[in-house]
Design a protein around this motif. Structure first.
Motif, PDB file in Angstrom:
ATOM      1  N   THR A  18      44.336  41.064  43.024  1.00  0.00           N
ATOM      2  CA  THR A  18      44.981  41.219  44.327  1.00  0.00           C
ATOM      3  C   THR A  18      46.494  41.212  44.194  1.00  0.00           C
ATOM      4  O   THR A  18      47.197  42.028  44.818  1.00  0.00           O
ATOM      5  CB  THR A  18      44.524  40.103  45.275  1.00  0.00           C
ATOM      6  OG1 THR A  18      43.098  40.151  45.428  1.00  0.00           O
ATOM      7  CG2 THR A  18      45.171  40.259  46.641  1.00  0.00           C
ATOM      8  N   ARG A  19      47.025  40.304  43.375  1.00  0.00           N
ATOM      9  CA  ARG A  19      48.476  40.260  43.173  1.00  0.00           C
ATOM     10  C   ARG A  19      48.973  41.526  42.486  1.00  0.00           C
ATOM     11  O   ARG A  19      50.036  42.053  42.831  1.00  0.00           O
ATOM     12  CB  ARG A  19      48.839  39.033  42.344  1.00  0.00           C
ATOM     13  CG  ARG A  19      48.609  37.708  43.050  1.00  0.00           C
ATOM     14  CD  ARG A  19      48.983  36.532  42.184  1.00  0.00           C
ATOM     15  NE  ARG A  19      50.392  36.554  41.823  1.00  0.00           N
ATOM     16  CZ  ARG A  19      50.960  35.663  41.033  1.00  0.00           C
ATOM     17  NH1 ARG A  19      50.229  34.685  40.500  1.00  0.00           N
ATOM     18  NH2 ARG A  19      52.247  35.738  40.756  1.00  0.00           N
ATOM     19  N   LEU A  35      36.934  34.048  40.969  1.00  0.00           N
ATOM     20  CA  LEU A  35      37.990  33.886  41.975  1.00  0.00           C
ATOM     21  C   LEU A  35      39.377  34.080  41.347  1.00  0.00           C
ATOM     22  O   LEU A  35      40.257  34.709  41.952  1.00  0.00           O
ATOM     23  CB  LEU A  35      37.888  32.507  42.620  1.00  0.00           C
ATOM     24  CG  LEU A  35      36.666  32.283  43.523  1.00  0.00           C
ATOM     25  CD1 LEU A  35      36.647  30.847  44.045  1.00  0.00           C
ATOM     26  CD2 LEU A  35      36.657  33.257  44.692  1.00  0.00           C
ATOM     27  N   LEU A  36      39.580  33.542  40.163  1.00  0.00           N
ATOM     28  CA  LEU A  36      40.876  33.717  39.501  1.00  0.00           C
ATOM     29  C   LEU A  36      41.115  35.185  39.168  1.00  0.00           C
ATOM     30  O   LEU A  36      42.241  35.692  39.310  1.00  0.00           O
ATOM     31  CB  LEU A  36      40.923  32.875  38.228  1.00  0.00           C
ATOM     32  CG  LEU A  36      41.021  31.359  38.422  1.00  0.00           C
ATOM     33  CD1 LEU A  36      40.933  30.645  37.088  1.00  0.00           C
ATOM     34  CD2 LEU A  36      42.314  30.986  39.136  1.00  0.00           C
ATOM     35  N   ARG A  37      40.064  35.870  38.722  1.00  0.00           N
ATOM     36  CA  ARG A  37      40.217  37.295  38.427  1.00  0.00           C
ATOM     37  C   ARG A  37      40.540  38.085  39.695  1.00  0.00           C
ATOM     38  O   ARG A  37      41.401  38.970  39.700  1.00  0.00           O
ATOM     39  CB  ARG A  37      38.934  37.829  37.791  1.00  0.00           C
ATOM     40  CG  ARG A  37      38.976  39.315  37.466  1.00  0.00           C
ATOM     41  CD  ARG A  37      37.685  39.749  36.797  1.00  0.00           C
ATOM     42  NE  ARG A  37      37.742  41.151  36.424  1.00  0.00           N
ATOM     43  CZ  ARG A  37      37.402  42.156  37.212  1.00  0.00           C
ATOM     44  NH1 ARG A  37      36.954  41.894  38.431  1.00  0.00           N
ATOM     45  NH2 ARG A  37      37.488  43.400  36.802  1.00  0.00           N
ATOM     46  N   GLY A  38      39.842  37.775  40.792  1.00  0.00           N
ATOM     47  CA  GLY A  38      40.133  38.456  42.051  1.00  0.00           C
ATOM     48  C   GLY A  38      41.554  38.208  42.522  1.00  0.00           C
ATOM     49  O   GLY A  38      42.213  39.118  43.035  1.00  0.00           O
ATOM     50  N   ARG A  39      42.030  36.969  42.346  1.00  0.00           N
ATOM     51  CA  ARG A  39      43.403  36.658  42.753  1.00  0.00           C
ATOM     52  C   ARG A  39      44.399  37.452  41.919  1.00  0.00           C
ATOM     53  O   ARG A  39      45.388  37.988  42.446  1.00  0.00           O
ATOM     54  CB  ARG A  39      43.657  35.161  42.593  1.00  0.00           C
ATOM     55  CG  ARG A  39      45.067  34.713  42.943  1.00  0.00           C
ATOM     56  CD  ARG A  39      45.172  33.195  42.877  1.00  0.00           C
ATOM     57  NE  ARG A  39      46.525  32.749  43.153  1.00  0.00           N
ATOM     58  CZ  ARG A  39      47.446  32.572  42.228  1.00  0.00           C
ATOM     59  NH1 ARG A  39      47.153  32.811  40.955  1.00  0.00           N
ATOM     60  NH2 ARG A  39      48.661  32.155  42.545  1.00  0.00           N
ATOM     61  N   ARG A  40      44.145  37.547  40.603  1.00  0.00           N
ATOM     62  CA  ARG A  40      45.055  38.298  39.739  1.00  0.00           C
ATOM     63  C   ARG A  40      45.061  39.779  40.101  1.00  0.00           C
ATOM     64  O   ARG A  40      46.121  40.416  40.168  1.00  0.00           O
ATOM     65  CB  ARG A  40      44.629  38.127  38.284  1.00  0.00           C
ATOM     66  CG  ARG A  40      45.595  38.772  37.288  1.00  0.00           C
ATOM     67  CD  ARG A  40      45.124  38.609  35.866  1.00  0.00           C
ATOM     68  NE  ARG A  40      43.982  39.440  35.562  1.00  0.00           N
ATOM     69  CZ  ARG A  40      42.781  38.994  35.262  1.00  0.00           C
ATOM     70  NH1 ARG A  40      42.546  37.688  35.253  1.00  0.00           N
ATOM     71  NH2 ARG A  40      41.794  39.824  34.987  1.00  0.00           N
TER      72      ARG A  40
END
Length: 444
Positions: free
Chosen positions: A191-192, A184-189
């Motif tokens: 996406t940003r 999830l943290l990787r996906g958030r990074r």
């Protein structure tokens, strides 16, 4: 056959995902990288000290076995900072070897340890899985989680042993939590990062579109100016033989050629640029001369400096206090120079109205021997400016006009909070030399 091909493709994908030693650095954030390196190194040092002691005191394993196992587990956590997939293989190998080595001690009196994962092995493997999930694709993270669970269940089922405290469920549960959180943290990074990239592309596209629109307006205005002069040349060439007494045949032929070439050039000019005149009246862009209170129709004659008083009067009617200075001796200037000077003043005053409410503006158009020096200076605003719906690239168009004439334009904030736009436009007719700037800098 189809199922066999599918299975082979899946196995090849799994091999490509897991059997790699490629480097995979952490995200480019100085403080985050440093903090992560410090925390991981501290954890690795703790594992290196604690794992051999735990295996010796609780399992009775000699240092000859305990130290290499602890070294492999702590080394896997450090290796995961740079190459997470080899680090996962090292952590798995160390944990499996540790479980096999200490298995004979299960049920032995006086032994007090958990199996098949030791505390140091659990901590090391969770750190490795987290660092892997933060950088590897979600598919790879799930594959490593599944293989970790499979190895745990194989050890538990194949070796088994006397009654012991099993860590299988705990390790699999914690590993799943770590993998999901890291993914999830990787996906958030990502996406940003993608949002930032799209925002940059959008800003560049808006600047490019504004530049093209401004160039189209300039071409349309120059079309009007050049078409007027070509028409005058054609009429003068037609009338000249009638004004001369007994013109020679050579003179008449030359004048007829001049008129023919002028008409042909005018026709080609209208063919190339006339499409720019088809813009609907309601679609005129800000600062094009069809708005901002100029009172000009879309196809009215292009304004010159003799309409500067009308422009200033309309701006004063909009609520802006404007003073005007026109020093120097006025003289005829090329139409392109006067048109560009008028447009620069118009756009600068529009910017003051939009971005500096309550400010006072001073317009200065100095007639110099080499050209025009145009400056528009405004005082600091007296209240915050409302949000503007414009494209925010007015300075881009002003620079385009000045560069087209071989001139220069500077725009900058003043120490007191005001703003100044200053341009120099040469009066040598270089607007027809085809000069184009190679780079455009600075937007509102």
């Amino acid at each position: 056959m189809a199922w066999g091909d599918l299975a082979r493709r899946r196995l090849r994908t799994l091999r490509d995902d897991l059997w790699t030693v490629r480097p995979d650095p952490l995200p480019h954030s100085v403080w985050l990288r440093r903090l992560t390196h410090v925390l991981v190194c501290v954890a690795a040092f703790g594992i290196l000290l604690g794992a051999p002691e735990y295996l010796r005191d609780n399992v009775g394993l000699v240092y000859g076995y305990a130290v290499p196992i602890g070294l492999a587990q702590s080394g896997a956590t450090v290796l995961a900072l740079y190459r997470p997939m080899p680090a996962w293989w090292l952590s798995m190998a160390a944990s499996v070897v540790c479980a096999v080595v200490i298995h004979p001690e299960l049920g032995v009196e006086g032994r007090n340890f958990i199996w098949p994962w030791t505390p140091a092995g659990i901590v090391a493997h969770l750190i490795v899985l987290l660092l892997l999930a933060l950088r590897a694709p979600a598919r790879v993270a799930v594959e490593t989680l599944a293989l970790s669970a499979l190895a745990t269940w194989v050890l538990q089922g194949a070796l088994g042993g006397a009654e012991h405290r099993s860590t299988s469920v705990l390790v699999i549960s914690l590993s799943a939590v770590v993998v999901v959180g890291g993914t999830l943290l990787r996906g958030r990074r990502e996406t940003r990062a993608e949002l930032g990239r799209l925002t940059t592309l959008g800003a560049e596209e808006r600047a490019r579109r504004t530049l093209l629109e401004e160039r189209s307006r300039i071409a349309r205005e120059l079309h009007d100016v050049v078409a007027h002069h070509m028409s005058v040349i054609s009429i003068q060439a037609q009338v000249a033989p009638l004004l001369a007494q007994d013109p020679s045949e050579e003179l008449q032929e030359n004048l007829a050629g001049i008129r023919h070439n002028a008409l042909q050039a005018l026709a080609e000019l209208r063919l190339v640029l006339g499409v720019l005149r088809s813009e609907p009246a309601g679609d005129a862009a800000p600062g094009s001369g069809t708005g901002s209170g100029t009172g000009l129709a879309p196809h009215a004659p292009q304004p010159a400096l003799d309409r500067l008083d009308v422009l200033v009067a309309n701006t004063r009617a909009a609520g802006l206090t404007v003073s005007v200075e026109v020093p120097g001796e006025r003289r005829p200037l090329p139409p392109g120079v006067e048109l560009s000077a008028y447009r620069i003043v118009q756009e600068a005053l529009s910017n003051v109205l939009r971005h500096a409410p309550g400010a006072r503006a001073r317009v200065r158009v100095a007639h110099l021997p080499a050209g025009l020096r145009v400056s528009v200076v405004n005082s600091p605003p007296t209240r915050p400016a409302p949000r503007s719906a414009g494209a925010g690239h007015g300075l881009l168009g002003m620079r385009e006009r000045a560069a087209m004439l071989g001139g220069t334009l500077a725009a900058h904030s003043l120490p007191d909070g005001g703003f100044e736009v200053s341009a120099f436009l040469p009066a040598d007719g270089t607007e027809y030399a085809g000069h184009r700037p190679t780079e455009f800098e600075g937007t509102e």
